[in-house]
Design an enzyme around this catalytic site. Structure first.
Site, PDB file in Angstrom:
ATOM      1  N   HIS A 160       0.862  -1.184   0.000  1.00 18.71           N
ATOM      2  CA  HIS A 160       0.000   0.000   0.000  1.00 18.71           C
ATOM      3  C   HIS A 160       0.897   1.231   0.000  1.00 18.71           C
ATOM      4  CE1 HIS A 160      -4.201  -0.943  -0.160  1.00 18.71           C
ATOM      5  NE2 HIS A 160      -4.021  -1.969   0.640  1.00 18.71           N
TER       6      HIS A 160
ATOM      7  N   ASP B 161      -4.790   1.934   1.977  1.00 19.25           N
ATOM      8  CA  ASP B 161      -5.162   1.223   3.211  1.00 19.25           C
ATOM      9  C   ASP B 161      -5.761   2.197   4.219  1.00 19.25           C
ATOM     10  OD1 ASP B 161      -2.634   2.439   3.293  1.00 19.25           O
ATOM     11  OD2 ASP B 161      -1.794   0.993   4.701  1.00 19.25           O
TER      12      ASP B 161
ATOM     13  N   TYR C 273      -7.679   9.591 -17.546  1.00 20.18           N
ATOM     14  CA  TYR C 273      -8.394  10.168 -16.409  1.00 20.18           C
ATOM     15  C   TYR C 273      -8.668  11.641 -16.695  1.00 20.18           C
ATOM     16  CZ  TYR C 273      -7.142   6.143 -13.415  1.00 20.18           C
ATOM     17  OH  TYR C 273      -7.002   4.897 -12.858  1.00 20.18           O
TER      18      TYR C 273
ATOM     19  N   GLU D 281       0.299   7.653  11.553  1.00 17.75           N
ATOM     20  CA  GLU D 281      -1.097   7.279  11.815  1.00 17.75           C
ATOM     21  C   GLU D 281      -1.951   8.441  12.317  1.00 17.75           C
ATOM     22  OE1 GLU D 281      -0.469   3.681  14.062  1.00 17.75           O
ATOM     23  OE2 GLU D 281      -0.719   2.446  12.266  1.00 17.75           O
TER      24      GLU D 281
END
Ligand SMILES: [Zn+2]
Ligand SMILES: [Zn+2]
Length: 439
Positions: free
Chosen positions: A135, A140, A340, A416
């Site tokens: 990832h 994630d 895109y 995190e």
């Protein structure tokens, strides 16, 4: 993606089209409370997904985890959309607007080099080769954050005005060759046909920002990406007697050079930037053979539909005429099918939601990332309905983002804190939008 000032002309242009300042958002106690109770779960989900990354259109474990979670919340997820996509609708207890929240689920063919207890050791087959899977783009985190947002909103269901569509999307980084996938395919399979939202929101974690920061801008944010392929066809002959053939090497070299003038001489780059890059030149086998053909591939990045069309037309023109000047011909795909579009943040929506983002990190920590020449298939959703896409800082505080391993690097590291900021920002944006003028 360093913060920088908008070019003045563009800033004025955007300012002119914006509504007056949105009502300042209040920090919602329910957001603070949800972040506190869900934080450890979100971290746990993210670590689990990080340890078990899956390539685009192969996100079966991730999709099963998401679907099981949504079911456990009492929702009725639809699965298998665009191969592995999962959606679910939450109906609030009161009438109100409809929003869609999107997270992408796929990982990349990258071998992780971060020393983490939950580092990925996964491998998969990609283009016929065994590769590490990681990832490395932080999807994630996106999945874990949206699982948390879903749990928080379900807990508020009775008081919640309106409806929320959760979109867990496969293959943002592109589907395997020969397969359809991603946002475009989810739309083709009717994701917005069954549930037409009034607005769609998405976020992306970014190494270019420190944790505790958010970056967002109204109008064009990320580029349209168009891949192209040009085969210059000559006629093979001995390298000592070029007059006996048609040399595609010289024609291709001329084509690559002349193509540079599309941006430098023919595009008004004071308006918006354009990038045209050749990524590979392939032709020939031996020093004394002029080959039959040379293949060129590359990518074009633009921020405006008209400019995009002009650059594509110019490249077709340059390819055909430069080759002709050498007596060669071209076969070209400009662009190749899967491109895109530009990711555009609806100016009114961006202005309206900015105070909500400021609530998550503090006013001074919401920055303008400038135009980003990377592309994102969230653009397909945002082309259908007003959209807002924002970046959440992933580089630890105190580390200069300029020195941090970027997204897609085997050393990409996510602080995190980004999970906490992402959860609170997405929740605050959702609730502020759904509650509308109620505050
Ligand atoms: Zn990526
Ligand atoms: Zn990504």
């Amino acid at each position: 993606m360093q913060p920088r000032l908008l070019p003045t002309a563009l800033a004025c242009l955007l300012a002119a089209s914006l509504p007056l300042a949105a009502v300042s958002a209040q920090q919602r106690p329910e957001v603070v409370e949800a972040a506190r109770t869900l934080q450890s779960k979100v971290i746990e989900w993210r670590r689990d997904i990080h340890q078990h990354p899956e390539l685009g259109n192969r996100e079966t474990r991730t999709a099963a985890l998401v679907a099981a979670h949504l079911r456990s919340l009492g929702l009725e997820p639809r699965t298998g959309i665009a191969t592995t996509g999962v959606t679910a609708v939450l109906k609030g207890g009161r009438p109100g607007p409809r929003i869609a929240l999107r997270a992408d689920m796929d990982a990349l063919p990258v071998t992780e080099r971060v020393d983490l207890p939950f580092a990925s050791k996964a491998t998969a087959t990609f283009r016929g080769e065994t590769v590490g899977v990681m990832h490395a783009c932080g999807h994630d985190a996106h999945v874990a954050i949206l699982m948390g947002v879903a749990e928080a909103l379900v807990a508020m269901r009775d008081e919640l005005p309106g409806e929320v569509l959760f979109i867990f999307q496969p293959a943002e980084e592109g589907a395997p060759e020969g397969e359809a996938g991603g946002a475009e395919e989810m739309l083709a399979q009717g994701v917005f046909a069954d549930f037409r939202p009034d607005a769609v929101f998405g976020l992306h974690v970014s190494s270019s920002l420190n944790a505790g920061r958010i970056a967002v801008r109204p109008g064009p944010l990320m580029a349209a990406s168009d891949a192209f392929e040009i085969t210059v066809k000559g006629r093979q002959t001995h390298g000592s007697r070029p007059w006996n053939g048609v040399d595609p090497v010289v024609a291709a070299a001329d084509l690559v050079s002349t193509a540079q003038t599309i941006v430098s001489r023919r595009t008004d780059i004071t308006r918006l930037p354009v990038v045209l890059t050749f990524g590979a030149v392939k032709g020939g086998i031996r020093h004394n053979i002029i080959p039959d053909q040379v293949e060129l591939i590359g990518t074009i990045r633009t921020f405006d539909d008209d400019m995009r069309q002009a650059v594509l037309d110019d490249l077709r023109n340059v390819a055909g005429h430069v080759a002709a000047a050498h007596g060669a011909t071209v076969e070209a795909r400009i662009p190749i099918d899967h491109n895109y579009p530009v990711t555009v943040n609806d100016p009114a929506l961006a202005a309206r939601m900015r105070p909500s983002l400021e609530q998550a990190v503090g006013e001074g920590n919401v920055l303008d990332p400038g135009l980003i020449t990377g592309a994102e298939d969230f653009s397909f959703f945002a082309r259908e309905v007003p959209g807002l896409f924002f970046f959440v800082g992933a580089t630890p505080r105190g580390v200069d983002p300029a020195n941090a391993a970027s997204n897609h690097s085997p050393e990409f590291f996510l602080d995190e804190e980004a999970l906490d900021v992402g959860l609170r920002a997405m929740l605050q944006v959702s609730l502020d939008y759904l509650h509308g003028g109620e505050g």
